[in-house]
Scaffold this active site. Structure first.
Site: not given
Ligand code: DQA
Length: 145
Positions: A10-11, A18, A23, A73, A76, A97, A99, A106
């Site tokens: 998501p996102n 964003r 990011y 990735n 959240a 994984e 990020h 954070r």
């Molecule tokens: C993320 C870190 C997560 O905490 C956040 O919710 C994201 C992006 C990252 O790539 O840094 O959506 O996965």
């Protein structure tokens, strides 16, 4: 042709617009291109998928058990994506994984990943470059057949 799964949660479809300070400015298309470039060395095709909904991500994992490995990735969903976790528990290949941000630098709620114990490894805080590094790590672990 062998396939590498590049899965984003998501996102992450709105990368580039964003929270750029966190990011970065690379878009998901930029990331998919850079991963495809790395994977070309092994002649792997990259299956790039992004969904905002957990169920769609679960289905994508289920549909891709035949890939050579995966770079994921989960956004959240690292925190509480239990059904994604269960789908990954049945994923038979190495996966990493990723990020973009250093989640441990954070907010407290980002400090635990329920998925990481299942992963081959985890890369955080290196921005878009992390996806390339994860792809390289998989290339080193997965023997050429
Ligand atoms: C993320 C870190 C997560 O905490 C956040 O919710 C994201 C992006 C990252 O790539 O840094 O959506 O996965």
């Amino acid at each position: 042709m062998k396939k590498l799964l590049l899965l984003n949660g998501p996102n992450l479809g709105i990368l580039g617009e964003r929270e750029v300070g966190i990011y970065g400015s690379a878009t998901l298309a930029d990331i998919e291109r850079s991963v495809a470039k790395e994977a070309a060395e092994r002649n792997w095709e990259v299956v790039g998928v992004q969904h905002d909904c957990e169920g769609a991500l679960v289905r994508t994992v289920q549909d891709n058990y035949d890939t050579v490995g995966a770079v994921i990735n989960p956004g959240a969903l690292m925190i509480a994506g239990w059904s994604l976790r269960d789908a990954l528990a049945n994923y038979p290949r190495p996966w990493i994984e990723v990020h973009l941000s250093n989640v441990w630098a954070r907010e407290q709620f980002r400090h635990e990943s329920i998925l990481a114990p299942l992963a081959t490894g985890l890369i955080a805080g290196l921005g878009a470059h992390g996806y390339q590094l994860a792809t390289r790590a998989l290339m080193e672990r997965i023997p050429a057949e």
